[in-house]
Write a protein that holds these residues in place. Structure first.
Motif, PDB file in Angstrom:
ATOM      1  N   ASN A 159      48.355  46.049  32.147  1.00  0.00           N
ATOM      2  CA  ASN A 159      47.590  46.783  33.137  1.00  0.00           C
ATOM      3  C   ASN A 159      48.385  46.797  34.436  1.00  0.00           C
ATOM      4  OD1 ASN A 159      45.788  47.373  35.298  1.00  0.00           O
ATOM      5  ND2 ASN A 159      44.052  46.939  33.941  1.00  0.00           N
ATOM      6  N   PRO A 201      43.457  38.657  40.165  1.00  0.00           N
ATOM      7  CA  PRO A 201      42.479  39.343  39.303  1.00  0.00           C
ATOM      8  C   PRO A 201      41.741  38.364  38.396  1.00  0.00           C
ATOM      9  CG  PRO A 201      44.587  40.506  39.309  1.00  0.00           C
ATOM     10  CD  PRO A 201      44.816  39.195  40.005  1.00  0.00           C
ATOM     11  N   ASP A 202      40.475  38.661  38.140  1.00  0.00           N
ATOM     12  CA  ASP A 202      39.653  37.770  37.307  1.00  0.00           C
ATOM     13  C   ASP A 202      40.263  37.548  35.929  1.00  0.00           C
ATOM     14  OD1 ASP A 202      37.798  37.503  39.327  1.00  0.00           O
ATOM     15  OD2 ASP A 202      36.563  39.188  38.633  1.00  0.00           O
ATOM     16  N   ALA A 203      40.804  38.617  35.335  1.00  0.00           N
ATOM     17  CA  ALA A 203      41.385  38.502  33.994  1.00  0.00           C
ATOM     18  C   ALA A 203      42.582  37.549  33.999  1.00  0.00           C
ATOM     19  CB  ALA A 203      41.800  39.874  33.478  1.00  0.00           C
ATOM     20  N   LYS A 211      40.927  32.703  47.791  1.00  0.00           N
ATOM     21  CA  LYS A 211      42.336  32.975  48.070  1.00  0.00           C
ATOM     22  C   LYS A 211      42.771  32.321  49.381  1.00  0.00           C
ATOM     23  CE  LYS A 211      46.442  34.747  48.295  1.00  0.00           C
ATOM     24  NZ  LYS A 211      46.653  36.128  48.737  1.00  0.00           N
ATOM     25  N   GLN A 216      44.551  39.506  46.023  1.00  0.00           N
ATOM     26  CA  GLN A 216      43.638  38.639  45.272  1.00  0.00           C
ATOM     27  C   GLN A 216      44.128  38.441  43.833  1.00  0.00           C
ATOM     28  OE1 GLN A 216      40.917  37.088  46.680  1.00  0.00           O
ATOM     29  NE2 GLN A 216      41.645  37.999  48.604  1.00  0.00           N
ATOM     30  N   GLU A 255      46.624  45.526  37.606  1.00  0.00           N
ATOM     31  CA  GLU A 255      46.406  44.094  37.487  1.00  0.00           C
ATOM     32  C   GLU A 255      47.708  43.327  37.737  1.00  0.00           C
ATOM     33  OE1 GLU A 255      43.514  42.470  34.375  1.00  0.00           O
ATOM     34  OE2 GLU A 255      45.474  41.974  33.534  1.00  0.00           O
ATOM     35  N   SER A 259      48.654  43.372  41.454  1.00  0.00           N
ATOM     36  CA  SER A 259      47.830  42.419  42.214  1.00  0.00           C
ATOM     37  C   SER A 259      48.311  40.994  41.999  1.00  0.00           C
ATOM     38  CB  SER A 259      46.363  42.537  41.809  1.00  0.00           C
ATOM     39  OG  SER A 259      45.846  43.796  42.146  1.00  0.00           O
ATOM     40  N   PHE A 260      48.662  40.680  40.767  1.00  0.00           N
ATOM     41  CA  PHE A 260      49.145  39.339  40.452  1.00  0.00           C
ATOM     42  C   PHE A 260      50.474  39.080  41.143  1.00  0.00           C
ATOM     43  CE2 PHE A 260      50.755  36.288  36.970  1.00  0.00           C
ATOM     44  CZ  PHE A 260      50.241  35.198  37.649  1.00  0.00           C
ATOM     45  N   TYR A 267      50.931  34.863  31.734  1.00  0.00           N
ATOM     46  CA  TYR A 267      50.160  36.111  31.838  1.00  0.00           C
ATOM     47  C   TYR A 267      50.841  37.238  31.069  1.00  0.00           C
ATOM     48  CZ  TYR A 267      48.591  40.559  33.683  1.00  0.00           C
ATOM     49  OH  TYR A 267      48.156  41.856  33.777  1.00  0.00           O
ATOM     50  N   HIS A 284      43.082  35.113  36.211  1.00  0.00           N
ATOM     51  CA  HIS A 284      42.564  33.765  36.468  1.00  0.00           C
ATOM     52  C   HIS A 284      42.072  33.115  35.179  1.00  0.00           C
ATOM     53  CE1 HIS A 284      39.454  30.794  37.794  1.00  0.00           C
ATOM     54  NE2 HIS A 284      40.432  30.467  38.626  1.00  0.00           N
TER      55      HIS A 284
END
Length: 528
Positions: free
Chosen positions: A190, A275-277, A128, A273, A193, A196-197, A166, A279
Motif C-alpha cells: 500500500n 498507520p494502524d496496520a 506519536k 503517524q 501506508e 506514512s511509515f 513490515y 502498528h
C-alpha cells in the motif's frame, strides 16, 4: 577497448569517487608544495586547512581518511609539521583514541539491551508525540554516557528491522523469511501506508539524532571533542557536567520543547503517524520475538543491564579512565554472555577504527596549525574583546565552522589555541574555563545544522536505511532547521546574558567552601 595506464591510475585513485573530486585532490597535492616553498608557509598552511575541511564536507563522496590522510602525509613530508609533533598530539589525546576504540566496541556488545528497549517504546506507546519525546530523551541520556555513533547505530538497526518486517508481511511473507528488502519492487504494498511509515521512521531518527547532540554536550564522554576539552581543562566527569549545565540544561529543555512543537503542529516534515496496520504488524512481531526468547537470552539482557549500571557509575565517579572503563565493558559483556570467538570480537571494532584513524589525521593537521601559527591572528582578534562578548565570539566561530566541518577537528583546534593563550598569560584561568564551555557548546549545538557537523547525522545519511525511508541530505537539513535555530539561539543567550559566569562563580565558591571545610577539619599535620 584496453585501458591505458593513466586511465587505470585515475580509476583506482580514491575508488568510486567522482572524477572531479579525484582531480581536485590531485590538484591540492600539486599546489601545496609550490605555495609552501615559493609563496608563504602561512598561506600554504591555511590552504591545507581549507582543503582538509573540504574533504570533511565532501564525506559523502569519499570517506575523509584517504584524501585527508594524503594531505597530512604531504604536510609532514614537505615540512609543514613534523612526525614528532604529530606523535606528540596523539600522545596528548591518547584517552580520546582509547574512548573510540574501546567504548564503541564495548557498547556493541550491549546492543541487545538497547534494541529491546527501543522496540518496546515503539510497540507499547501509541501517541506519536510521546514516542518522539521518548526517543529524543532516551538518545540524549544514552549519548551522555555512550558514543553518539553507537546510539544512532542501534536506532538505525531498530528502524531497519521494523521496515524489513513490515515489508515482508505486506508482501505476503513470514517474519522469518530470509528474503532481503527489494525496495525497487513495492507494487504489492500500500503506497500511502508505506509513505506514512517512512515518514514516521524519518521523524524518529531525526529526533534521536538531535537527542544525541543534546545529551552529547553534557558530559566529557558524550562526544570525542568533549574529552579533548576536558583533558586540556583538567576537568573530571562531574566537574565537566556541572560547568556545562548553565548552557546544556536550558538547551536540553528547549530541544525537548521543540520536539513537542514540531510534532504537535506537523511542521518541517514532522507529525507523520504510524498507520494502524503497520502498528499491528510490529506488535505481532514483538510478541513473536518475546515468545522465542529463552532464559539464556533473558540472562544476557540482565547482564547487559548490570554492565550498563557499572558503566554509568564508573564514569560518574571517575573510577578509571574512560578508555579503560570501555575495555572493562567489553570484558564483562563478552565473558558473561558467552562471546569468546576472536572473529565475533573483531566485528565490534569495525565501527570505531576508521574514525579513530581519521582522528589521528586530525592531529596531523592540528600539528600544522600549531607549527605554522595559523590561528594566531584569529585568536588574538577574539581575545581582544572582553567578558561575555569574547565568549559569544568563540561560541559563534566554533558553531559556524562546525556546521561545515567536523566538530572534533574544530574543538581540538580552538581549545589548543586558548590553552596556549592561558599559558602565555593572555587570559586568566577563570576566563579559560568559560571559554572552554563556549567552545564545547559551540561545536556541539549549531553543528546539528548539517550532516557534516554531526558524526551521528553523517552516519545516518550514509546508512543503508536512508534511501529506504527517502532521507536525503536536503531533507535532513530542512528537518534539522528548527532544532538548529532553537539550540543555537538558546545557547548563545545562556552565554551572553552572564548566566554562565554566575553559575561558574557559584561553582568555584562552593568548591572553595568545601576545600576550606575539609582543611579545617583535618589535623594540622594532615592539612599541610
Amino acid at each position: 577497448m584496453p585501458v591505458t595506464m593513466s586511465q587505470a591510475f585515475i580509476g583506482n585513485f580514491l575508488g568510486n569517487s567522482p572524477k572531479w573530486y579525484k582531480l581536485a585532490i590531485l590538484s591540492f597535492l600539486i599546489i601545496n608544495p609550490i605555495l609552501f616553498f615559493y609563496v608563504s608557509p602561512f598561506v600554504a598552511g591555511w590552504v591545507l586547512v581549507l582543503e582538509f575541511i573540504f574533504t570533511l564536507a565532501m564525506a559523502l563522496k569519499c570517506y575523509p581518511l584517504q584524501p585527508g590522510g594524503l594531505l597530512a602525509i604531504e604536510a609532514v613530508a614537505i615540512g609543514m609539521t613534523s612526525a614528532s609533533q604529530v606523535l606528540h598530539e596523539i600522545e596528548a589525546n591518547l584517552e580520546v583514541l582509547l574512548l573510540l576504540v574501546f567504548m564503541v566496541a564495548g557498547i556493541y556488545f550491549m546492543k541487545q539491551l538497547l534494541l529491546f528497549g527501543f522496540t518496546k517504546i515503539i510497540t507499547k506507546i501509541r501517541s506519536k508525540i510521546s514516542v518522539s519525546l521518548m526517543f529524543c530523551l532516551a538518545s540524549a541520556f544514552l549519548s551522555a554516557f555512550l558514543d553518539a555513533l553507537t546510539v544512532i547505530a542501534v536506532i538505525i538497526t531498530v528502524a531497519v528491522g521494523f521496515y524489513s518486517i513490515y515489508h515482508k508481511v505486506a508482501s505476503g511473507k513470514d517474519f522469518n523469511d530470509p528474503t532481503t528488502i527489494d525496495d525497487d519492487n513495492d507494487e504489492p504494498l500500500n503506497e500511502a501506508e508505506l509513505d506514512s511509515f517512512r515518514g514516521f521512521l524519518r521523524n524518529l531518527l531525526m529526533h534521536a539524532g538531535v537527542g544525541t547532540a543534546l545529551g552529547g554536550v553534557c558530559t566529557m564522554v558524550g562526544e570525542p571533542q568533549n574529552l579533548i576539552i576536558a583533558a586540556q581543562a583538567n576537568w573530571q566527569f562531574a566537574e565537566f557536567a556541572l560547568r556545562m549545565s548553565p548552557v546544556s540544561v536550558p538547551v536540553l529543555l528547549a530541544g525537548i520543547l521543540t520536539c513537542y512543537l514540531v510534532e504537535k503542529f506537523h511542521i518541517f516534515g514532522y507529525g507523520a503517524q504510524l498507520p494502524d496496520a503497520v502498528h499491528k504488524i510490529l506488535c505481532d512481531y514483538a510478541a513473536y520475538e518475546d515468545a522465542r526468547r529463552t532464559n539464556k537470552d533473558n540472562m544476557k539482557l540482565i547482564v547487559q543491564a548490570f554492565v550498563g549500571i557499572w558503566l554509568i557509575a564508573g564514569l560518574a565517579l571517575h573510577l578509571a579512565s574512560v578508555g579503560l572503563i570501555g575495555l572493562s565493558v567489553i570484558i564483562l559483556t563478552t565473558a558473561f554472555n558467552g562471546v569468546t570467538d576472536e572473529h565475533a570480537l573483531g566485528k565490534a571494532f569495525e565501527e570505531a577504527l576508521p574514525f579513530t584513524a581519521l582522528l589521528a589525521v586530525f592531529f596531523a593537521v592540528v600539528g600544522v596549525i600549531i607549527d605554522q601559527h595559523l590561528f594566531g591572528p584569529v585568536i588574538q582578534w577574539a581575545l581582544s574583546y572582553q567578558g561575555n562578548t569574547q565568549l559569544v565570539i568563540f561560541y559563534i566561530a566554533n558553531g559556524l565552522l562546525s556546521m561545515v566541518s567536523d566538530n572534533v577537528f574544530v574543538g581540538t583546534v580552538y581549545i589548543n589555541e586558548v590553552k596556549a593563550a592561558l599559558l602565555n598569560g593572555q587570559i586568566s584561568r577563570d576566563q579559560f574555563d568559560l571559554l572552554a564551555v563556549a567552545i564545547n557548546t559551540g561545536t556541539n549545538l549549531p553543528s546539528v545544522a548539517t550532516p557534516n557537523g554531526q558524526a551521528a547525522f553523517l552516519f545516518l545519511l550514509t546508512s543503508a536505511l536512508a534511501p529506504l525511508i527517502r532521507l536525503s541530505y536536503g531533507r535532513m537539513v530542512w528537518m534539522a532547521l528548527p532544532y538548529t535555530i532553537v539550540l543555537s539561539v538558546v545557547g548563545v543567550l545562556a552565554i551572553e546574558t552572564g548566566f554562565l559566569e554566575q553559575v561558574t562563580q557559584y561553582f568555584y565558591d562552593t568548591q572553595m567552601i568545601i576545600h576550606h571545610s575539609v582543611k579545617d577539619a583535618l589535623p594540622l599535620s594532615s592539612a599541610h
